[in-house]
Design an enzyme around this catalytic site. Structure first.
Site, PDB file in Angstrom:
ATOM      1  N   LYS A 184       0.785  -1.308  -0.096  1.00 12.74           N
ATOM      2  CA  LYS A 184      -0.433  -0.088  -0.191  1.00 12.74           C
ATOM      3  C   LYS A 184       1.150   1.248  -0.440  1.00 12.74           C
ATOM      4  CE  LYS A 184      -1.523   2.897   2.034  1.00 12.74           C
ATOM      5  NZ  LYS A 184      -1.185   4.137   1.596  1.00 12.74           N
ATOM      6  N   GLU A 187      -0.010   7.557  -0.965  1.00 16.78           N
ATOM      7  CA  GLU A 187      -1.174   8.629  -1.754  1.00 16.78           C
ATOM      8  C   GLU A 187      -1.394   8.723  -2.020  1.00 16.78           C
ATOM      9  OE1 GLU A 187      -1.221   7.745   1.467  1.00 16.78           O
ATOM     10  OE2 GLU A 187      -2.524   9.651   2.327  1.00 16.78           O
ATOM     11  N   CYS A 292      13.817  10.701   6.765  1.00 19.59           N
ATOM     12  CA  CYS A 292      13.973  10.200   7.338  1.00 19.59           C
ATOM     13  C   CYS A 292      15.098  10.856   8.582  1.00 19.59           C
ATOM     14  CB  CYS A 292      12.931   9.564   8.154  1.00 19.59           C
ATOM     15  SG  CYS A 292      15.146   7.953   7.017  1.00 19.59           S
ATOM     16  N   GLU A 392       9.049  16.720  14.657  1.00 21.52           N
ATOM     17  CA  GLU A 392      10.004  16.366  13.748  1.00 21.52           C
ATOM     18  C   GLU A 392       9.006  17.681  12.756  1.00 21.52           C
ATOM     19  OE1 GLU A 392       8.847  13.042  11.545  1.00 21.52           O
ATOM     20  OE2 GLU A 392      10.799  12.835  10.801  1.00 21.52           O
TER      21      GLU A 392
HETATM   22  P1  NAD Z   1       2.120   9.170   7.176  1.00 21.49           P
HETATM   23  O1  NAD Z   1       2.889   8.648   8.418  1.00 21.49           O
HETATM   24  O2  NAD Z   1       1.878   9.691   6.906  1.00 21.49           O
HETATM   25  O3  NAD Z   1       2.041   8.120   5.813  1.00 21.49           O
HETATM   26  C1  NAD Z   1       2.699   6.972   5.697  1.00 21.49           C
HETATM   27  C2  NAD Z   1       1.576   5.895   5.757  1.00 21.49           C
HETATM   28  O4  NAD Z   1       0.747   5.714   6.605  1.00 21.49           O
HETATM   29  C3  NAD Z   1       1.240   6.075   4.501  1.00 21.49           C
HETATM   30  O5  NAD Z   1       1.234   5.073   2.950  1.00 21.49           O
HETATM   31  C4  NAD Z   1      -0.361   6.598   4.300  1.00 21.49           C
HETATM   32  O6  NAD Z   1      -1.283   6.301   3.644  1.00 21.49           O
HETATM   33  C5  NAD Z   1      -0.231   6.005   5.462  1.00 21.49           C
HETATM   34  N1  NAD Z   1      -1.864   6.798   7.048  1.00 21.49           N
HETATM   35  C6  NAD Z   1      -1.868   8.200   6.390  1.00 21.49           C
HETATM   36  N2  NAD Z   1      -2.345   8.021   7.342  1.00 21.49           N
HETATM   37  C7  NAD Z   1      -2.566   6.917   9.156  1.00 21.49           C
HETATM   38  C8  NAD Z   1      -4.179   6.698  10.144  1.00 21.49           C
HETATM   39  N3  NAD Z   1      -4.515   8.079  10.945  1.00 21.49           N
HETATM   40  N4  NAD Z   1      -3.827   5.679   9.463  1.00 21.49           N
HETATM   41  C9  NAD Z   1      -3.328   4.590   8.958  1.00 21.49           C
HETATM   42  N5  NAD Z   1      -2.155   4.583   7.433  1.00 21.49           N
HETATM   43  C10 NAD Z   1      -2.750   5.947   7.427  1.00 21.49           C
HETATM   44  O7  NAD Z   1       3.826   9.491   6.637  1.00 21.49           O
HETATM   45  P2  NAD Z   1       4.575  10.685   5.489  1.00 21.49           P
HETATM   46  O8  NAD Z   1       4.228  12.335   6.080  1.00 21.49           O
HETATM   47  O9  NAD Z   1       4.320   9.891   4.074  1.00 21.49           O
HETATM   48  O10 NAD Z   1       5.882  10.135   5.719  1.00 21.49           O
HETATM   49  C11 NAD Z   1       6.874  10.888   6.728  1.00 21.49           C
HETATM   50  C12 NAD Z   1       7.391  10.260   7.684  1.00 21.49           C
HETATM   51  O11 NAD Z   1       7.747   9.292   7.315  1.00 21.49           O
HETATM   52  C13 NAD Z   1       7.864  10.977   8.716  1.00 21.49           C
HETATM   53  O12 NAD Z   1       7.497  11.457   9.899  1.00 21.49           O
HETATM   54  C14 NAD Z   1       9.170  10.352   8.868  1.00 21.49           C
HETATM   55  O13 NAD Z   1      10.455  10.398   9.178  1.00 21.49           O
HETATM   56  C15 NAD Z   1       9.011   8.801   8.184  1.00 21.49           C
HETATM   57  N6  NAD Z   1       9.616   8.430   7.778  1.00 21.49           N
HETATM   58  C16 NAD Z   1      10.824   7.698   8.673  1.00 21.49           C
HETATM   59  C17 NAD Z   1      11.537   6.459   8.047  1.00 21.49           C
HETATM   60  C18 NAD Z   1      12.377   5.298   8.954  1.00 21.49           C
HETATM   61  O14 NAD Z   1      12.875   4.908   8.185  1.00 21.49           O
HETATM   62  N7  NAD Z   1      12.287   5.331   9.979  1.00 21.49           N
HETATM   63  C19 NAD Z   1      11.502   6.395   6.600  1.00 21.49           C
HETATM   64  C20 NAD Z   1      11.040   6.787   5.620  1.00 21.49           C
HETATM   65  C21 NAD Z   1      10.215   8.249   6.154  1.00 21.49           C
END
Ligand code: NAD
Length: 508
Positions: A184, A187, A292, A392
């Site tokens: 998944k 989006e 990240c 963050e």
């Molecule tokens: P996000 O948490 O908003 O989204 C991640 C995924 O979760 C997406 O596929 C999204 O559709 C889904 N999602 C969003 N809201 C949801 C909900 N309420 N319930 C269930 N699923 C949901 O993250 P983002 O903004 O796409 O990415 C940035 C974040 O990811 C930053 O916090 C960054 O630090 C983190 N990140 C961490 C790593 C790591 O390896 N630690 C790597 C890349 C990014």
């Protein structure tokens, strides 16, 4: 929010689902625009799948698992060998798509793909990576060995900031270990991931072994609670990761969640000034701070505090523009909402009394009046209670904290709840060794600004940046995606005399 439209109301292309080897149109009621962050052009529309479409994908994966789990190791490895070749072949096409939907510069998009490609290359070694172990004669005529077996249907949920690398952290390792997978993607930018899924099929991944669904909370929750799904791998923000981990665990699944970060770079006064400040500024503002492992906090120790003007000058020299323009250093952030959020945090920093050394809000970018641009922004005089330190920001904002000693820098970093990455810049081996020993962060760079391990190792963020024992890719991913089974075996020799009935627990 981007418009959520029905498919019939617009003429742009739609992002398909991948189910049982076929790219099919979703029947979703809600759709979301995928928007170019530099121009606001709507590139495509993505369906927000419901639990019924997720179930179709899971059923397809469950059916495929019946045969894929017994596919010979060599067959699985050769598919990965082909996939890496196809990714190399299509590098330019993938990078162009990634820049269009995510915003990062073309060279950085290639880097995103390349870091994922390295995982595919490593997956080719699955023969040696998945070897079991055996001990002969653990008792008289008794041998014990263990084998690694795939779990079944596994799921992956990925963030917007690495639409190639992070899906490639997941599905190649899951598939090569004999599982089937439902992915998944974010989006916000699922199109590059779909190109990778096309390449996976071209490489020979059989129908149903890799499936893709789209959407947000509804589809994610459906995967985390589906009774057939055995393991969930998540990368994204802390608040979503904590939810995914709990929901998946409560439903009996193996889960791993890599989450948010606040990475500290410690600059010692004996550091190579030019090299260290270049590294700091590159790691702070590259990908517009949306990594990240970006450096978001610079901790200047003692006389290194005199280098603040140099850091500001280097940051000012970075070129902010669309990712497609040559020599761009900093592209747009992913969305208008992300831009507004980051600008709000900058305003909060000013309000709370941090010194705004460089204000990158509202830069004028020729030819891109509607892009989500924020130029490099720097605060100094930041203390741990300030919002810009605690949150963050995930944008091109570097906060500078001044301390007097290495011990203070270590204590500050260890007191921060996140533990994704950190780095130290110094010419002293003794200082670096002390730092490596005492710092409580999972990924440490010594004069290396973004210490993301290559795939022979594993991604090892820690504390508030990770839930679950095992990281994605590398040997830890082999362990995550397999169940160890130990076998204790005795083969009776017809000629041997029986020792009689043994009612104890010991093997004789
Ligand atoms: P996000 O948490 O908003 O989204 C991640 C995924 O979760 C997406 O596929 C999204 O559709 C889904 N999602 C969003 N809201 C949801 C909900 N309420 N319930 C269930 N699923 C949901 O993250 P983002 O903004 O796409 O990415 C940035 C974040 O990811 C930053 O916090 C960054 O630090 C983190 N990140 C961490 C790593 C790591 O390896 N630690 C790597 C890349 C990014």
């Amino acid at each position: 929010m981007s418009a959520v439209l029905k498919p019939s109301t617009a003429s742009v292309q739609t992002v398909k689902l991948l189910i049982n080897g076929q790219f099919v149109e979703s029947k979703a009621a809600a759709w979301r625009d995928i928007v170019n962050p530099a121009t606001q052009e709507v590139l495509a529309r993505v369906p927000m799948c419901d639990a019924a479409e997720v179930d179709l994908a899971v059923q397809s994966a469950a059916e495929a698992f019946k045969t894929w789990k017994n596919a010979p190791i060599g067959q699985r490895a050769r598919i990965m060998l082909k996939l890496q070749e196809l990714i190399r072949r299509d590098m330019n096409k993938l990078a162009a798509c990634l820049t269009a939907e995510q915003g990062k510069t073309l060279p950085d998009a290639e880097g995103d793909i390349f870091r994922g490609l390295e995982v595919v290359e490593h997956a080719v070694s699955i023969g040696t990576l998945s070897l079991g172990e055996m001990a002969e004669n653990v008792a008289t005529g008794v041998d014990t060995y263990f084998i690694r077996q795939p779990l079944g249907v596994c799921a992956g949920i990925t963030p917007f900031n690495f639409p190639a690398m992070i899906p490639l952290w997941m599905f190649p390792m899951a598939i090569v270990t004999g599982n089937t997978f439902v992915l998944k993607p974010s989006e916000q930018d699922p199109m590059t991931t779909m190109l990778l899924a096309e390449l996976a099929l071209e490489a020979g991944v059989p129908p149903g072994v890799l499936n893709v669904v789209h959407g947000g909370k509804e589809s994610v929750d459906a995967l985390c609670t589906h009774p057939t799904v055995k393991a969930v791998s998540f990368v994204g923000s802390c608040h979503v990761g904590e939810h995914v981990y709990k929901l998946s665990s409560d439903h009996g699944k193996r889960a791993q969640c890599m989450m948010g970060a606040k990475n500290h770079a410690i600059v010692m006064p004996d550091a190579n000034k030019e090299q260290s400040l270049n590294a700091l500024v590159g790691a702070g503002f590259g990908a517009a701070g949306q990594r990240c492992m970006a450096t978001s906090v610079a901790v200047l120790v003692g006389k290194a505090n005199e280098w603040i003007p140099d850091i500001v000058e280097k940051a000012k020299s970075l070129k902010v523009n669309a990712g497609t323009e040559s020599a761009t250093d900093v592209g747009p952030v992913v969305s208008k909402q992300a831009k507004a959020r980051i600008e709000g945090l900058i305003a909060k920093g000013v309000e709370e009394g941090c010194k705004l050394e460089l204000d990158g809000r509202n830069p004028k970018i020729n030819g891109y009046p509607n892009g989500n641009f924020i130029a490099p922004t720097i605060f100094s005089g930041v203390k741990p209670h300030h919002t810009v330190y605690k949150e963050e920001i995930f944008g091109p904002v570097l906060v500078i904290v001044s301390v007097d000693t290495l011990d203070e820098a270590i204590a500050l970093t260890n007191a921060n709840p996140y533990g994704n990455g950190t780095g130290i810049f110094t010419q002293s081996g003794a200082v670096a060794r002390k730092f490596q020993n005492e710092i409580d962060v999972g990924q440490v760079g010594i004069n290396v600004p973004i210490p993301v391990p290559v795939p022979y190792f594993s991604f090892t963020g820690s504390r508030g940046s990770k839930l679950g024992d095992l990281g994605p890719y590398g040997k830890q991913a082999v362990h995550f995606y397999t169940q160890v089974k130990t076998v204790t075996a005795r083969w009776f020799d017809d000629a041997a005399v029986s020792g009689g009935v043994n009612t104890t627990i010991s093997l004789k």
